[in-house]
Design a protein around this motif. Structure first.
Motif, PDB file in Angstrom:
ATOM      1  N   ASN A   2       0.844  -1.191   0.000  1.00  0.00           N
ATOM      2  CA  ASN A   2       0.000   0.000   0.000  1.00  0.00           C
ATOM      3  C   ASN A   2       0.881   1.243   0.000  1.00  0.00           C
ATOM      4  OD1 ASN A   2       0.807   0.455   2.706  1.00  0.00           O
ATOM      5  ND2 ASN A   2      -0.917  -0.737   3.484  1.00  0.00           N
ATOM      6  N   TRP A   3       0.250   2.405  -0.011  1.00  0.00           N
ATOM      7  CA  TRP A   3       1.019   3.642  -0.109  1.00  0.00           C
ATOM      8  C   TRP A   3       1.881   3.872   1.127  1.00  0.00           C
ATOM      9  CZ3 TRP A   3       0.695   7.790   3.185  1.00  0.00           C
ATOM     10  CH2 TRP A   3      -0.411   7.854   4.023  1.00  0.00           C
ATOM     11  N   ARG A   4       1.447   3.387   2.287  1.00  0.00           N
ATOM     12  CA  ARG A   4       2.244   3.574   3.498  1.00  0.00           C
ATOM     13  C   ARG A   4       3.539   2.761   3.440  1.00  0.00           C
ATOM     14  NH1 ARG A   4      -3.150   3.069   5.926  1.00  0.00           N
ATOM     15  NH2 ARG A   4      -3.777   5.124   6.618  1.00  0.00           N
ATOM     16  N   LYS A   5       3.433   1.533   2.948  1.00  0.00           N
ATOM     17  CA  LYS A   5       4.644   0.721   2.792  1.00  0.00           C
ATOM     18  C   LYS A   5       5.564   1.331   1.742  1.00  0.00           C
ATOM     19  CE  LYS A   5       2.573  -3.701   4.074  1.00  0.00           C
ATOM     20  NZ  LYS A   5       2.182  -5.030   3.574  1.00  0.00           N
ATOM     21  N   ALA A   6       4.993   1.796   0.637  1.00  0.00           N
ATOM     22  CA  ALA A   6       5.795   2.416  -0.418  1.00  0.00           C
ATOM     23  C   ALA A   6       6.490   3.676   0.098  1.00  0.00           C
ATOM     24  CB  ALA A   6       4.923   2.739  -1.623  1.00  0.00           C
ATOM     25  N   LEU A   7       5.784   4.461   0.892  1.00  0.00           N
ATOM     26  CA  LEU A   7       6.386   5.652   1.491  1.00  0.00           C
ATOM     27  C   LEU A   7       7.523   5.257   2.437  1.00  0.00           C
ATOM     28  CD1 LEU A   7       6.431   8.706   1.984  1.00  0.00           C
ATOM     29  CD2 LEU A   7       4.696   8.350   3.775  1.00  0.00           C
ATOM     30  N   GLY A   8       7.309   4.231   3.240  1.00  0.00           N
ATOM     31  CA  GLY A   8       8.356   3.750   4.145  1.00  0.00           C
ATOM     32  C   GLY A   8       9.592   3.302   3.388  1.00  0.00           C
ATOM     33  N   ILE A   9       9.393   2.601   2.277  1.00  0.00           N
ATOM     34  CA  ILE A   9      10.518   2.168   1.447  1.00  0.00           C
ATOM     35  C   ILE A   9      11.263   3.379   0.903  1.00  0.00           C
ATOM     36  CG2 ILE A   9      11.095   1.061  -0.756  1.00  0.00           C
ATOM     37  CD1 ILE A   9       8.907  -1.022  -0.064  1.00  0.00           C
ATOM     38  N   ALA A  10      10.515   4.379   0.435  1.00  0.00           N
ATOM     39  CA  ALA A  10      11.140   5.588  -0.098  1.00  0.00           C
ATOM     40  C   ALA A  10      11.956   6.309   0.981  1.00  0.00           C
ATOM     41  CB  ALA A  10      10.077   6.520  -0.672  1.00  0.00           C
ATOM     42  N   VAL A  11      11.433   6.350   2.188  1.00  0.00           N
ATOM     43  CA  VAL A  11      12.149   6.997   3.294  1.00  0.00           C
ATOM     44  C   VAL A  11      13.433   6.226   3.616  1.00  0.00           C
ATOM     45  CG1 VAL A  11      12.034   7.534   5.765  1.00  0.00           C
ATOM     46  CG2 VAL A  11      10.115   8.114   4.267  1.00  0.00           C
ATOM     47  N   ILE A  12      13.342   4.912   3.627  1.00  0.00           N
ATOM     48  CA  ILE A  12      14.525   4.084   3.903  1.00  0.00           C
ATOM     49  C   ILE A  12      15.587   4.298   2.835  1.00  0.00           C
ATOM     50  CG2 ILE A  12      15.378   1.701   3.955  1.00  0.00           C
ATOM     51  CD1 ILE A  12      12.684   0.994   5.362  1.00  0.00           C
ATOM     52  N   ILE A  13      15.182   4.279   1.576  1.00  0.00           N
ATOM     53  CA  ILE A  13      16.137   4.479   0.480  1.00  0.00           C
ATOM     54  C   ILE A  13      16.783   5.859   0.590  1.00  0.00           C
ATOM     55  CG2 ILE A  13      16.349   4.760  -2.027  1.00  0.00           C
ATOM     56  CD1 ILE A  13      14.229   2.482  -2.236  1.00  0.00           C
ATOM     57  N   THR A  14      15.981   6.859   0.907  1.00  0.00           N
ATOM     58  CA  THR A  14      16.517   8.206   1.095  1.00  0.00           C
ATOM     59  C   THR A  14      17.536   8.226   2.228  1.00  0.00           C
ATOM     60  OG1 THR A  14      14.449   9.172   0.302  1.00  0.00           O
ATOM     61  CG2 THR A  14      15.903  10.610   1.588  1.00  0.00           C
ATOM     62  N   GLY A  15      17.250   7.540   3.318  1.00  0.00           N
ATOM     63  CA  GLY A  15      18.174   7.472   4.445  1.00  0.00           C
ATOM     64  C   GLY A  15      19.475   6.779   4.088  1.00  0.00           C
ATOM     65  N   VAL A  16      19.395   5.689   3.346  1.00  0.00           N
ATOM     66  CA  VAL A  16      20.603   4.963   2.950  1.00  0.00           C
ATOM     67  C   VAL A  16      21.450   5.826   2.023  1.00  0.00           C
ATOM     68  CG1 VAL A  16      21.447   2.977   1.629  1.00  0.00           C
ATOM     69  CG2 VAL A  16      19.655   2.667   3.335  1.00  0.00           C
ATOM     70  N   VAL A  17      20.804   6.501   1.075  1.00  0.00           N
ATOM     71  CA  VAL A  17      21.541   7.401   0.191  1.00  0.00           C
ATOM     72  C   VAL A  17      22.185   8.523   1.007  1.00  0.00           C
ATOM     73  CG1 VAL A  17      21.305   9.087  -1.684  1.00  0.00           C
ATOM     74  CG2 VAL A  17      20.204   6.851  -1.871  1.00  0.00           C
ATOM     75  N   GLY A  18      21.453   9.055   1.976  1.00  0.00           N
ATOM     76  CA  GLY A  18      22.000  10.100   2.840  1.00  0.00           C
ATOM     77  C   GLY A  18      23.216   9.627   3.617  1.00  0.00           C
ATOM     78  N   LEU A  19      23.152   8.402   4.129  1.00  0.00           N
ATOM     79  CA  LEU A  19      24.318   7.851   4.835  1.00  0.00           C
ATOM     80  C   LEU A  19      25.515   7.729   3.900  1.00  0.00           C
ATOM     81  CD1 LEU A  19      22.689   5.055   7.016  1.00  0.00           C
ATOM     82  CD2 LEU A  19      23.785   7.146   7.821  1.00  0.00           C
TER      83      LEU A  19
END
Length: 107
Positions: free
Chosen positions: A83-100
């Motif tokens: 669902n959109w909440r899981k997709a948003l969570g994935i996007a946030v995680i990917i953003t965090g990994v890229v930020g690291l």
């Protein structure tokens, strides 16, 4: 080389999660063995990667990328819903990994 170690550790961590789900509370010997062996391999390669990565950063990347992989495989292979909440969570995680990565967290 540390990124290769982390990638291998991540693949085996995904295998741990899938195998553990199939192990039926460790009553299925084949899947239990797969869980334990893949867990040992994942831990070995994570420890190799952590020779270069900061421990917190390496562990955060490992668990985050594995979590995304497990979620996506659940959708693709096991008919789980995305669902959109899981997709948003994935996007946030990917953003965090890229930020690291951009912060220069690993040599």
């Amino acid at each position: 080389m540390h990124w290769l170690y982390l990638a291998v550790a991540t693949l085996f961590e995904i295998t741990v999660a899938i195998s553990a789900g199939k192990a039926a509370g460790f009553t299925n010997r084949k899947w239990t063995a797969a869980t334990l062996v893949s867990g040992a391999i994942a831990t070995f390669f994570l420890s190799k990667a952590l020779l270069t990565f900061d421990v917190g950063v390496g562990y955060a990347i490992w668990t985050s990328v594995a979590g995304v992989g497990i979620t996506l495989l659940g959708v693709l292979l096991f008919g789980q819903r995305l669902n959109w909440r899981k997709a948003l969570g994935i996007a946030v995680i990917i953003t965090g990994v890229v930020g690291l990565q951009l912060s220069g967290a690993a040599a």
